[in-house]
Write an enzyme that holds these catalytic residues in place. Structure first.
Site, short mmCIF file in Angstrom:
data_model
loop_
_atom_site.label_atom_id
_atom_site.label_comp_id
_atom_site.label_asym_id
_atom_site.label_seq_id
_atom_site.Cartn_x
_atom_site.Cartn_y
_atom_site.Cartn_z
N HIS A 94 0.88 -1.12 -0.15
CA HIS A 94 0.11 0.06 -0.05
C HIS A 94 0.98 1.25 0.01
O HIS A 94 2.09 1.24 0.13
CB HIS A 94 -1.02 -0.07 1.27
CG HIS A 94 -0.50 0.05 2.54
ND1 HIS A 94 0.44 -1.00 3.22
CD2 HIS A 94 -0.35 0.91 3.41
CE1 HIS A 94 0.77 -0.76 4.36
NE2 HIS A 94 0.46 0.68 4.59
N ASP A 117 5.85 4.67 5.32
CA ASP A 117 6.53 3.71 5.73
C ASP A 117 6.87 2.27 4.82
O ASP A 117 7.60 1.28 5.26
CB ASP A 117 6.60 3.41 7.19
CG ASP A 117 4.84 2.72 7.32
OD1 ASP A 117 3.87 3.16 6.50
OD2 ASP A 117 4.69 2.10 8.39
N HIS A 118 6.08 2.24 3.85
CA HIS A 118 6.23 1.15 2.87
C HIS A 118 6.78 1.25 1.54
O HIS A 118 6.86 0.44 0.76
CB HIS A 118 4.76 0.26 2.71
CG HIS A 118 4.36 -0.09 4.13
ND1 HIS A 118 4.29 -1.54 4.38
CD2 HIS A 118 3.83 0.28 5.08
CE1 HIS A 118 3.80 -1.65 5.58
NE2 HIS A 118 3.35 -0.48 6.01
#
Length: 311
Positions: free
Chosen positions: A63, A67-68
């Site tokens: 997603h 932080d991804h």
């Protein structure tokens, strides 16, 4: 096949852990690895690992929370400088293409390899002779996906003694028998693959989930998985907070693994509030009460994924 966690923290990096990213090292014949999420600092973590950025073949983004994926622009740019010449494919939710193109364009970054960005809404994303990858929408504040990576069954080991009794030596006929075909021996006898082929080696299943609170999509993604990687942001005493922010607790991750019939569970995406070892072990113990094969994912540790014998 091996899992290598490059980041296990939720939200922001901490002194103890980086933000989310996990590498799946593929079969030796493939000589590559796939990356699932790419939080800030992922390329620095790769420099400290046995992974080579030039061998990165695919990236799957769960997603579009920072932080991804905040590590993507730098990693994409650096790959070319570290010998990456082969094509790179990146899969993720809608909006991923705009984010990558804007980042590269505004920073005037130029890459020398083919970059393919595949935006998806779930379903079958990739399939070849060895693997099939499916994705399903989970339940989070933004569109967040889980990925199910299925290795196809491999033919069983050949009975070389029987083959030699037919006068068959290593070579093209071995390949035909391995593929399940019948062959003619030098003396004219017909040897069927079923006479010399052992039990198939069952393909492995790896399920890697993005951020989610408990939902119905998890079970089909994780069913019979050899490995389930599940977020475990909070202890269960904070289940109301987890629900409000669309996350899961360690106990909820364990319940999902048990219901799905998974063999192993890795807990990741831990809140920064859990920074001491006794707190980390409390998360692990909470999950193990429900699912004994649960462990906290540790960064810079290689976790082998064994193949189950038989069909």
């Amino acid at each position: 096949m091996e899992l290598y966690f490059l980041g296990t923290n939720a939200g922001v990096p901490s002194l103890e852990r980086n933000v989310t990213s996990v590498a799946l090292r593929m079969l030796e014949e493939r000589r590559s690895f796939w990356l699932f999420d790419c939080g800030e600092g992922t390329q620095h973590q790769i420099l400290r690992s046995p992974l080579k950025l030039s061998k990165l073949e695919k990236i799957f983004i769960t997603h579009l929370h920072g932080d991804h994926l905040f590590g993507l622009p730098g990693l994409i740019s650096s790959r070319a400088y570290q010998g990456g010449e082969d094509p790179l494919t990146i899969y993720g939710p809608r909006g991923l293409r705009q984010y990558i193109h804007t980042s590269l364009e505004l920073s005037e970054s130029h890459i020398s390899y083919s970059l393919d960005i595949v935006e998806h809404d779930g379903g079958v994303l990739f399939e070849d002779d060895s693997f099939r990858v499916e994705a399903s929408l989970l339940e989070h504040r933004v569109a967040s996906y889980g990925y199910r990576i299925m290795e196809k069954d491999l033919p069983g080991k050949l009975d070389t003694a029987t083959m030699e009794s037919y006068g068959i030596r290593p070579g093209p006929l071995y390949g035909k028998l391995k593929r399940g075909e019948s062959v003619e021996a030098p003396d004219g006898r017909i040897l069927h693959a079923s006479e010399v082929q052992g039990k198939p080696k069952k393909g492995r299943i790896i399920t890697i989930l993005g951020d989610t609170r408990p939902c119905g999509a998890i079970l089909p993604l994780a069913r019979d998985a050899d490995v389930l990687v599940h977020e475990s942001t909070f202890l269960h005493e904070m289940k109301d907070t987890a629900h409000t922010y669309f996350h899961s607790t360690a106990r909820q991750a364990a319940e999902a693994a048990r219901e799905a019939g998974a063999k192993r569970l890795f807990l990741t995406h831990l809140s920064s509030r859990y920074k001491y070892e006794d707190q980390i072990m409390q998360l692990e113990r909470e999950a193990q009460e429900i699912f004994p094969e649960a462990v906290i994912a540790r960064e810079h540790v290689l976790y082998g994924i064994e193949r189950t014998s038989g069909s």
